[in-house]
Structure formats: C-alpha cells, structure tokens
Design a protein around this motif. Structure first.
Motif, short mmCIF file in Angstrom:
data_model
loop_
_atom_site.label_atom_id
_atom_site.label_comp_id
_atom_site.label_asym_id
_atom_site.label_seq_id
_atom_site.Cartn_x
_atom_site.Cartn_y
_atom_site.Cartn_z
N VAL A 139 -9.36 -0.82 4.99
CA VAL A 139 -8.21 -0.44 4.16
C VAL A 139 -8.62 0.74 3.29
CG1 VAL A 139 -6.57 -1.21 2.41
CG2 VAL A 139 -7.42 -2.82 4.13
N ASP A 183 -6.24 -5.52 -0.37
CA ASP A 183 -7.32 -5.81 0.58
C ASP A 183 -7.19 -7.22 1.15
OD1 ASP A 183 -8.43 -3.32 0.25
OD2 ASP A 183 -10.07 -3.98 -1.06
N LEU A 204 -4.35 -7.48 3.61
CA LEU A 204 -4.60 -6.73 4.84
C LEU A 204 -5.90 -7.15 5.53
CD1 LEU A 204 -3.40 -3.13 3.87
CD2 LEU A 204 -2.16 -4.96 5.04
N PHE A 240 0.84 -1.20 0.00
CA PHE A 240 0.00 0.00 0.00
C PHE A 240 0.88 1.25 0.00
CE2 PHE A 240 -2.53 3.44 1.51
CZ PHE A 240 -3.83 3.17 1.10
N PRO A 281 -1.23 2.85 5.04
CA PRO A 281 -2.68 2.95 5.18
C PRO A 281 -3.13 3.39 6.57
CG PRO A 281 -2.00 0.66 5.22
CD PRO A 281 -0.78 1.46 4.86
#
Length: 250
Positions: free
Chosen positions: A209, A224, A227, A183, A191
C-alpha cells in the motif's frame, strides 16, 4: 421510453446491461432515479434494497416492467453527486468514511455482501450524508462466484484479491473495497492504477500500500489494515471498521 407513472427527464448513466435515468414520479410528485435493464429482472435488487432500508442506503420505491418489456427499478434520487465526483468540505473525508462504514455495517449484519463498493456507489445527500447504492451485485455472505461467468463481479480497481480469484463472497472483501475508496478520498487517487486487468490483479495481490500524503498520515494504519492482502488480516466487517473509526478518528 415511457411508463404511466414516470416521466423521463435525463439520462444519468449507461452501463453494460442497464441505464440510469432521472425521472419524475407523477404519482408521488417527486424525482426518482430510474434504473432500466436491457434484460433480466430487477426484482432481486429491489428486494435486497428493501431489506436494507435503514437510512444508510438509497430508498427503494418501486419495480416493474415498462411497456416495451424492459424491467425498471425506481429509487431515491440523490442529486448532490457521489464520492467519485463531488468535492468534500474540509474534514469531510472522516464523515464520509464513517457514513460508508455505517452503511456497510448494516448490510453485513443482515448477512449480505455488496461486492461493488466504490466511490461512484457512495452518494451524497443534501445534508452531507453518504448513502450506499447499486445492490445489483449483492449476494449472501458465503456465496461463491460462478467460474463460468464471463466477467468479474465488481469493479477491478476496487476489488479484493480473493474476489478477483472467484472466492466465496465475504464481508472482508467489502472492507478491502472500502479501503481502496478511503485511500482515494485521502490521497486524491487510488493506490493501485494498473492499466490492464492483469496489472491491477498483480498490484492487488502483491504491491504494498503506498504512503498517504503527510496530512493524512494518521489514517495509514487503518488503510493498511483494510487493504491487507489476506482477508483474515483485515477488519472483519463494517462494524469492525466502525469500531476503529470511533476509537481513533472520531
């Protein structure tokens, strides 16, 4: 500070328990990165690095004790920066993430969990390859954190929710940390940016996220997944991340 084999040139970084120096190995006639600990022993980290010499981790050269009694670990000196500081060329994020996943896959196949994946531990060689460094926190998969330990193993901004709770070390936690790195590479910022450990822990545990910039939107589904709050919902290990990268981002 001196050792017969190494001529110290420059301090590269200072941590809580160790310092990192650029040094000249006068026997091999090449520069090395010399990690010097204030206490303890670096033999375990050296042995872990030796076990992971597959071309995707920094090379381990030597370990020993300085004349003043402090332990040292001599490693490959990678002088083109790391993913926290070095600008990537256009399209470089895809290669960097693929290289990082390759490194992680090798570590996981051998039964290890790194436990401190972050941009500063992903170094850039002169040929543009990303390699993994700093195995000081690595342990065997399934090892459980000592709850009496004074601090979290790993770096809070990149640690998985279960890692911050002291759960057994898992490859899925490394995948989460690599997802934070992904990210950050794609969006230019991490994030979750809580200013305190409590805020960060809450964000890792509960916050959704954020959306990636439009130019990186095609990475959103992978980020996504990496995470996901629950480890069972993430790609299981580095090989699983590689499979998605090769299918959708090659």
């Amino acid at each position: 500070m001196s050792a017969a084999r190494y001529r110290i040139e420059k301090l590269l970084g200072q941590g809580r328990h160790a310092s990192l120096w650029r040094a000249m190995d006068v026997d091999r006639r090449e520069r090395v990165a010399l990690k010097v600990a204030s206490r303890g022993c670096l033999r375990r980290e050296f042995d872990t690095l030796q076990e992971n010499q597959d071309g995707h981790a920094v090379k381990a050269h030597d370990c020993g004790v300085l004349p003043d009694g402090r332990p040292y670990l001599a490693m490959e000196y990678v002088d083109h920066g790391d993913l926290a500081h070095a600008p990537l060329p256009e399209g470089g994020a895809a290669r960097a993430l693929n290289d990082a996943a390759l490194a992680l896959a090798g570590v996981h196949r051998r039964g290890w969990v790194h436990r401190d994946i972050k941009p500063a531990h992903l170094l850039l060689r002169a040929n543009g390859q990303v390699v993994l460094c700093d195995f000081g926190s690595a342990c065997r998969a399934g090892a459980r954190e000592d709850r009496a330990a004074p601090s979290l193993v790993g770096t809070p901004r990149y640690a998985a929710p279960e890692q911050m709770e002291g759960a057994a070390a898992s490859t899925a936690a490394d995948v989460y940390s690599l997802g934070i790195c992904a990210f950050e590479l794609l969006a230019g910022k991490p994030p979750f940016r809580g200013e305190t450990l409590t805020e960060l822990f809450s964000q890792h545990l509960r916050a959704p996220v954020p959306r990636l910039p439009p130019g990186a939107a095609h990475w959103q589904s992978l980020v996504d997944a990496m995470l996901a709050k629950h480890p069972a919902s993430r790609p299981a290990d580095g090989d699983a991340v590689l499979a998605v990268l090769r299918e959708n981002h090659s």
